[in-house]
Scaffold this motif. Structure first.
Motif, short mmCIF file in Angstrom:
data_model
loop_
_atom_site.label_atom_id
_atom_site.label_comp_id
_atom_site.label_asym_id
_atom_site.label_seq_id
_atom_site.Cartn_x
_atom_site.Cartn_y
_atom_site.Cartn_z
N GLU A 193 0.90 -1.09 0.05
CA GLU A 193 -0.05 0.11 -0.09
C GLU A 193 1.11 1.37 -0.06
O GLU A 193 0.76 1.84 0.81
N SER A 194 1.66 1.26 -1.09
CA SER A 194 2.74 2.22 -0.93
C SER A 194 2.16 3.68 -0.93
O SER A 194 2.78 4.56 -0.79
N ILE A 195 0.98 4.12 -1.85
CA ILE A 195 0.35 5.55 -1.71
C ILE A 195 0.01 5.71 -0.53
O ILE A 195 0.09 6.96 -0.09
N VAL A 196 -0.66 4.83 0.34
CA VAL A 196 -1.17 5.30 1.64
C VAL A 196 -0.06 5.37 2.53
O VAL A 196 -0.32 6.61 3.44
N HIS A 197 1.06 4.83 2.37
CA HIS A 197 2.29 5.01 3.26
C HIS A 197 3.17 6.07 2.47
O HIS A 197 4.59 5.83 2.78
N ARG A 198 2.73 7.04 1.84
CA ARG A 198 3.81 7.97 1.00
C ARG A 198 4.63 8.67 1.95
O ARG A 198 5.84 8.63 1.72
N ARG A 199 4.14 9.05 2.98
CA ARG A 199 5.00 9.85 4.12
C ARG A 199 6.19 9.00 4.49
O ARG A 199 7.29 9.33 4.80
N PHE A 200 5.71 7.73 4.75
CA PHE A 200 6.97 6.79 5.26
C PHE A 200 7.80 6.52 4.18
O PHE A 200 9.36 6.69 4.51
N TRP A 201 7.61 6.45 3.05
CA TRP A 201 8.83 6.38 1.88
C TRP A 201 9.40 7.86 1.68
O TRP A 201 10.69 7.80 1.36
N ILE A 202 8.74 8.89 1.96
CA ILE A 202 9.41 10.21 1.87
C ILE A 202 10.43 10.46 2.90
O ILE A 202 11.67 10.97 2.91
N ARG A 203 9.89 9.78 4.19
CA ARG A 203 11.17 9.81 5.32
C ARG A 203 12.29 8.84 5.12
O ARG A 203 13.40 9.17 5.45
N MET A 204 11.68 7.64 4.46
CA MET A 204 12.89 6.78 4.21
C MET A 204 13.94 7.39 3.40
O MET A 204 15.03 7.11 3.48
#
Length: 416
Positions: A245-256
């Motif tokens: 669910e990468s779109i839902v967790h977009r903020r996680f990927w930006i922080r990563m």
């Protein structure tokens, strides 16, 4: 009787159909294969085994030095790290999917064990009959170990992964100098490998291949720790659902992305200062002073950080329609990762080794780059063509059929 029923259930189970595969994960695998190919071609082309003076004598020497630095900063160890992260994530996602389908983890765990044992057999054949640099054996053996971590939380998996890949090698390093090959031994091993691999005799090549394999298992002793750590971190990513669910967790990927690029750039700059005759107090401190342990820590952290950066950047780009239109074309290559990996070995040996065309390192790293891009494009096109007609790549079909205990349907069924 219950155990027999369980085994029978596993035997008749089928792989996930294409519609249930995660296209993003397959595209990431395809992208990782480019880095793997470029790194391996440096060995296939025998450039790795010639002396600095021989490299300087090549007509491509000036460009080779630029490409070597670029590969050190952008490709070396990062591609295998990305592939490792994806392997661990794929296992966690499969565990979640099978658990939901069958209602018990026992089935998927037994199936995973069988898949790893078959992969180990494939890796042994690949390593001992073709190429010493095989990584399938490492993935298979360490992949079996993942079964011991299936009940851990994503946070615990991530912490264990970082500790295994980054901290543990630094702690072990002081105890190993007497066991590791000396510079003279490494030079002798390279000279012996060169003689064996330029030979047109298969028996000589195979003997040299085995000797090189034994040497490298000791020389790169920390590689299994990097792989295991990457598998655990990838498993954490898969368990957390941030890839599915990468779109839902977009903020996680930006922080990563931000965290990994900061760590990766800092590590790369300091290591270049240490390894490329940098001057000044910082360079000396990293080479000979109290900064030596820090440099070692950065050396282990750099590939992990950059692998996570590539994953994060790819995931975020894949969320944009314009980028996804192109990046998704890598998915067929990722679905046939095993076939393409083995094919890269056959092409590499066929082009550069003495038992093949014997081109050797005459084209330098410029040739490695050009051959690598051309081979990658051809494999991507072939993968699209093949999967338009068949469910699996040839090697994937063998792997899955043996793991599931029966021949899998190969041809796609056309729908009228």
């Amino acid at each position: 009787m219950n155990s027999l029923n369980t085994i029978a259930h596993v035997a008749i189970a089928s792989p996930a159909p294409a519609a249930r595969r995660l296209e993003l994960l397959d595209a990431l695998r395809g992208f990782a294969l480019l880095g793997v190919l470029l790194v391996n071609l440096r060995s296939f082309s025998l450039y790795e085994f010639i002396s600095p003076s021989q490299r300087d004598a090549l007509p491509t020497a000036a460009w080779d030095r630029v490409i070597a630095l670029a590969m050190e900063l952008l490709v070396d160890a990062k591609s295998i790290t990305l592939f490792t992260l994806l392997f661990g994530a794929g296992f966690a996602m499969q565990l979640n999917r099978r658990d939901a389908t069958f209602g018990s983890r026992t089935h998927v765990m037994r199936l995973h064990a069988r898949r790893m044992l078959v992969l180990l057999a494939i890796g042994l054949v690949h390593a001992y009959l073709f190429w010493w640099g095989d990584t399938l054996r490492c993935y298979a053996l360490l992949g079996l170990m993942l079964l011991a971590f299936t009940k851990l939380s994503p946070r615990t998996l991530a912490v264990l992964g970082i500790g295994t890949a980054v901290v543990l090698p630094v702690l072990l390093q002081p105890w190993l100098p007497g066991l590791l090959p000396t510079q003279a031994t490494r030079m002798q091993a390279s000279a012996a490998a060169w003689s064996a691999f330029v030979s047109g005799d298969w028996a000589t090549m195979l003997q040299g291949n085995l000797a090189r394999d034994r040497h490298m298992r000791v020389a790169v002793w920390s590689l299994p720790l990097l792989v295991l750590g990457g598998l655990l971190i990838g498993m954490a990513i898969g368990r957390a659902g941030v890839l599915q669910e990468s779109i839902v967790h977009r903020r996680f990927w930006i922080r990563m992305l931000r965290a990994s690029v900061g760590t990766g750039v800092a590590a790369a700059v300091l290591l270049v200062l240490r390894d490329h005759n940098g001057t000044g107090a910082v360079a000396e401190w990293l080479r000979e002073g109290a900064g030596v342990p820090l440099a070692r820590l950065l050396q282990e952290a750099a590939p992990l950080a950059q692998g996570l950066f590539y994953m994060s950047a790819f995931v975020l780009l894949f969320q944009q329609a314009a980028w996804r239109h192109w990046l998704r074309r890598l998915a067929p290559m990722g679905r046939m990762a095993l076939t393409n990996y083995i094919a890269q070995t056959l092409f590499g040996l066929g082009l550069f080794y003495g038992v093949g065309l014997g081109l050797g390192p005459q084209f330098g790293l410029v040739g490695v780059l050009l051959f690598g891009v051309a081979m990658f494009v051809l494999q991507a096109l072939f993968s699209c063509w093949w999967l338009g007609r068949f469910r699996f790549g040839p090697a994937e079909w063998v792997w899955r059929s043996l793991a599931y205990g029966k021949a899998q349907p190969m041809r796609l069924v056309s729908v009228a």
